[in-house]
Design a protein around this motif. Structure first.
Motif, PDB file in Angstrom:
ATOM      1  N   THR A  98      65.084 -13.749 -21.118  1.00 19.89           N
ATOM      2  CA  THR A  98      63.979 -13.706 -22.071  1.00 19.89           C
ATOM      3  C   THR A  98      64.486 -13.920 -23.492  1.00 19.89           C
ATOM      4  O   THR A  98      63.909 -14.681 -24.272  1.00 19.89           O
ATOM      5  N   VAL A  99      65.597 -13.255 -23.831  1.00 19.93           N
ATOM      6  CA  VAL A  99      66.184 -13.390 -25.166  1.00 19.93           C
ATOM      7  C   VAL A  99      66.679 -14.820 -25.383  1.00 19.93           C
ATOM      8  O   VAL A  99      66.415 -15.427 -26.424  1.00 19.93           O
ATOM      9  N   ARG A 100      67.386 -15.368 -24.400  1.00 21.35           N
ATOM     10  CA  ARG A 100      67.875 -16.755 -24.524  1.00 21.35           C
ATOM     11  C   ARG A 100      66.711 -17.742 -24.717  1.00 21.35           C
ATOM     12  O   ARG A 100      66.779 -18.626 -25.575  1.00 21.35           O
ATOM     13  N   ASN A 101      65.664 -17.585 -23.918  1.00 19.53           N
ATOM     14  CA  ASN A 101      64.505 -18.479 -24.028  1.00 19.53           C
ATOM     15  C   ASN A 101      63.837 -18.350 -25.391  1.00 19.53           C
ATOM     16  O   ASN A 101      63.448 -19.360 -25.989  1.00 19.53           O
ATOM     17  N   ALA A 102      63.702 -17.133 -25.878  1.00 16.28           N
ATOM     18  CA  ALA A 102      63.074 -16.924 -27.186  1.00 16.28           C
ATOM     19  C   ALA A 102      63.890 -17.597 -28.292  1.00 16.28           C
ATOM     20  O   ALA A 102      63.330 -18.245 -29.185  1.00 16.28           O
ATOM     21  N   ILE A 103      65.204 -17.458 -28.228  1.00 15.39           N
ATOM     22  CA  ILE A 103      66.069 -18.080 -29.233  1.00 15.39           C
ATOM     23  C   ILE A 103      65.979 -19.605 -29.136  1.00 15.39           C
ATOM     24  O   ILE A 103      65.873 -20.296 -30.159  1.00 15.39           O
ATOM     25  N   ASN A 104      65.984 -20.135 -27.927  1.00 10.52           N
ATOM     26  CA  ASN A 104      65.876 -21.590 -27.739  1.00 10.52           C
ATOM     27  C   ASN A 104      64.541 -22.134 -28.250  1.00 10.52           C
ATOM     28  O   ASN A 104      64.448 -23.294 -28.637  1.00 10.52           O
ATOM     29  N   GLN A 105      63.504 -21.289 -28.236  1.00  6.54           N
ATOM     30  CA  GLN A 105      62.182 -21.712 -28.719  1.00  6.54           C
ATOM     31  C   GLN A 105      62.001 -21.434 -30.211  1.00  6.54           C
ATOM     32  O   GLN A 105      60.920 -21.613 -30.751  1.00  6.54           O
ATOM     33  N   GLY A 106      63.076 -20.968 -30.868  1.00  7.00           N
ATOM     34  CA  GLY A 106      63.028 -20.804 -32.319  1.00  7.00           C
ATOM     35  C   GLY A 106      62.587 -19.444 -32.819  1.00  7.00           C
ATOM     36  O   GLY A 106      62.158 -19.325 -33.965  1.00  7.00           O
ATOM     37  N   SER A 107      62.684 -18.409 -31.996  1.00 13.12           N
ATOM     38  CA  SER A 107      62.300 -17.069 -32.448  1.00 13.12           C
ATOM     39  C   SER A 107      63.217 -16.606 -33.573  1.00 13.12           C
ATOM     40  O   SER A 107      64.419 -16.425 -33.385  1.00 13.12           O
ATOM     41  N   ARG A 108      62.634 -16.421 -34.751  1.00 10.04           N
ATOM     42  CA  ARG A 108      63.419 -15.943 -35.899  1.00 10.04           C
ATOM     43  C   ARG A 108      63.910 -14.528 -35.656  1.00 10.04           C
ATOM     44  O   ARG A 108      65.012 -14.177 -36.061  1.00 10.04           O
ATOM     45  N   PHE A 109      63.082 -13.702 -35.026  1.00 12.92           N
ATOM     46  CA  PHE A 109      63.462 -12.314 -34.784  1.00 12.92           C
ATOM     47  C   PHE A 109      64.704 -12.226 -33.905  1.00 12.92           C
ATOM     48  O   PHE A 109      65.707 -11.637 -34.283  1.00 12.92           O
ATOM     49  N   PHE A 110      64.640 -12.815 -32.717  1.00 14.17           N
ATOM     50  CA  PHE A 110      65.774 -12.714 -31.791  1.00 14.17           C
ATOM     51  C   PHE A 110      67.007 -13.448 -32.312  1.00 14.17           C
ATOM     52  O   PHE A 110      68.130 -13.016 -32.077  1.00 14.17           O
ATOM     53  N   THR A 111      66.792 -14.545 -33.026  1.00 14.50           N
ATOM     54  CA  THR A 111      67.935 -15.250 -33.608  1.00 14.50           C
ATOM     55  C   THR A 111      68.648 -14.357 -34.615  1.00 14.50           C
ATOM     56  O   THR A 111      69.871 -14.202 -34.571  1.00 14.50           O
ATOM     57  N   ALA A 112      67.888 -13.743 -35.511  1.00 18.54           N
ATOM     58  CA  ALA A 112      68.492 -12.876 -36.527  1.00 18.54           C
ATOM     59  C   ALA A 112      69.149 -11.653 -35.906  1.00 18.54           C
ATOM     60  O   ALA A 112      70.268 -11.281 -36.267  1.00 18.54           O
ATOM     61  N   VAL A 113      68.480 -11.021 -34.944  1.00 16.35           N
ATOM     62  CA  VAL A 113      69.028  -9.811 -34.310  1.00 16.35           C
ATOM     63  C   VAL A 113      70.335 -10.124 -33.592  1.00 16.35           C
ATOM     64  O   VAL A 113      71.337  -9.423 -33.772  1.00 16.35           O
ATOM     65  N   CYS A 114      70.355 -11.156 -32.787  1.00 12.07           N
ATOM     66  CA  CYS A 114      71.547 -11.464 -31.982  1.00 12.07           C
ATOM     67  C   CYS A 114      72.673 -12.080 -32.815  1.00 12.07           C
ATOM     68  O   CYS A 114      73.842 -11.855 -32.532  1.00 12.07           O
ATOM     69  N   ARG A 115      72.324 -12.821 -33.831  1.00  4.42           N
ATOM     70  CA  ARG A 115      73.333 -13.482 -34.659  1.00  4.42           C
ATOM     71  C   ARG A 115      73.894 -12.541 -35.722  1.00  4.42           C
ATOM     72  O   ARG A 115      75.092 -12.527 -35.987  1.00  4.42           O
ATOM     73  N   ASP A 116      73.032 -11.747 -36.348  1.00  5.53           N
ATOM     74  CA  ASP A 116      73.439 -10.961 -37.507  1.00  5.53           C
ATOM     75  C   ASP A 116      73.495  -9.455 -37.259  1.00  5.53           C
ATOM     76  O   ASP A 116      73.983  -8.711 -38.099  1.00  5.53           O
ATOM     77  N   GLY A 117      72.960  -9.009 -36.130  1.00  3.98           N
ATOM     78  CA  GLY A 117      73.027  -7.583 -35.806  1.00  3.98           C
ATOM     79  C   GLY A 117      74.445  -7.190 -35.412  1.00  3.98           C
ATOM     80  O   GLY A 117      75.305  -8.042 -35.194  1.00  3.98           O
ATOM     81  N   MET A 118      74.676  -5.899 -35.317  1.00  4.65           N
ATOM     82  CA  MET A 118      76.006  -5.408 -34.942  1.00  4.65           C
ATOM     83  C   MET A 118      76.021  -5.093 -33.450  1.00  4.65           C
ATOM     84  O   MET A 118      75.304  -4.202 -32.995  1.00  4.65           O
ATOM     85  N   GLN A 119      76.800  -5.855 -32.702  1.00  2.71           N
ATOM     86  CA  GLN A 119      76.893  -5.635 -31.264  1.00  2.71           C
ATOM     87  C   GLN A 119      77.701  -4.364 -31.019  1.00  2.71           C
ATOM     88  O   GLN A 119      78.854  -4.258 -31.404  1.00  2.71           O
ATOM     89  N   LEU A 120      77.073  -3.398 -30.361  1.00  2.00           N
ATOM     90  CA  LEU A 120      77.706  -2.106 -30.108  1.00  2.00           C
ATOM     91  C   LEU A 120      78.268  -1.994 -28.701  1.00  2.00           C
ATOM     92  O   LEU A 120      79.146  -1.174 -28.456  1.00  2.00           O
ATOM     93  N   TYR A 121      77.743  -2.815 -27.787  1.00  2.29           N
ATOM     94  CA  TYR A 121      78.184  -2.745 -26.394  1.00  2.29           C
ATOM     95  C   TYR A 121      78.021  -4.099 -25.730  1.00  2.29           C
ATOM     96  O   TYR A 121      77.078  -4.837 -26.001  1.00  2.29           O
ATOM     97  N   SER A 122      78.963  -4.399 -24.833  1.00  2.00           N
ATOM     98  CA  SER A 122      78.899  -5.591 -24.002  1.00  2.00           C
ATOM     99  C   SER A 122      79.451  -5.223 -22.632  1.00  2.00           C
ATOM    100  O   SER A 122      80.546  -4.668 -22.547  1.00  2.00           O
ATOM    101  N   ALA A 123      78.703  -5.505 -21.582  1.00  2.00           N
ATOM    102  CA  ALA A 123      79.149  -5.160 -20.225  1.00  2.00           C
ATOM    103  C   ALA A 123      80.438  -5.880 -19.857  1.00  2.00           C
ATOM    104  O   ALA A 123      81.293  -5.328 -19.170  1.00  2.00           O
ATOM    105  N   ASN A 124      80.600  -7.120 -20.336  1.00  2.00           N
ATOM    106  CA  ASN A 124      81.787  -7.892 -19.987  1.00  2.00           C
ATOM    107  C   ASN A 124      82.868  -7.824 -21.071  1.00  2.00           C
ATOM    108  O   ASN A 124      83.906  -8.463 -20.957  1.00  2.00           O
ATOM    109  N   GLY A 125      82.598  -7.079 -22.140  1.00  2.00           N
ATOM    110  CA  GLY A 125      83.579  -6.933 -23.206  1.00  2.00           C
ATOM    111  C   GLY A 125      83.616  -8.081 -24.197  1.00  2.00           C
ATOM    112  O   GLY A 125      84.423  -8.081 -25.114  1.00  2.00           O
TER     113      GLY A 125
END
Length: 149
Positions: free
Chosen positions: A104-131
């Motif tokens: 859902t997040v990938r699709n939203a970003i591919n469709q130009g979602s400013r919200f998800f683009t800003a959150v995923c690009r500029d937010g602080m990643q605190l956890y990743s399952a794969n590191g």
């Protein structure tokens, strides 16, 4: 009518080491309870208040509110369930959490979602399952096109 659109400035989210340690507890609870791929902090509001009076002792209050995006492996919306879980199990700060599946997040970003683009690009990643860092190609967003949508 001529509308002038300015390009939004990018602002990265940065938390102190103390804030990261504070969030570590809730992240560990979340990954133990849900199939979590990523947790990203996209906002933090600190409200420090000091009260002094000749009638009462000085009082210092600090309230923190975090805004998190939890990305899961599933597409089922579990946002309300997760928010209730966070509210019951974490009282050190206020947390508003939104939950979406990775696709859902990938699709939203591919469709130009400013919200998800800003959150995923500029937010602080605190956890990743794969590191690893969330690996998404972010489109260049044109404000005029976004505005017309």
């Amino acid at each position: 009518m001529n509308i002038q659109l300015k390009v939004m400035e990018r602002n990265n989210v940065n938390l102190s080491s103390l804030q990261c340690r504070e969030l570590e507890e809730i992240i560990n609870l979340l990954i133990g309870q849900y199939k979590t791929e990523y947790v990203i902090c996209f906002g933090c509001v600190n409200d420090d208040k000091a009260t002094a009076s000749c009638f009462i002792e000085a009082v210092q209050q600090n309230n923190t509110h975090y805004f998190l995006l939890m990305i899961t492996t599933e597409i089922t919306r579990i946002e309300h369930e997760v928010q209730d879980y966070v509210n019951r199990h974490f009282d050190k700060a206020s947390i508003t959490i939104i939950v979406h599946g990775l696709e859902t997040v990938r699709n939203a970003i591919n469709q130009g979602s400013r919200f998800f683009t800003a959150v995923c690009r500029d937010g602080m990643q605190l956890y990743s399952a794969n590191g690893l860092r969330l690996n998404i190609d972010y489109p260049n967003l044109n404000p005029a096109i976004t505005f017309s949508k």
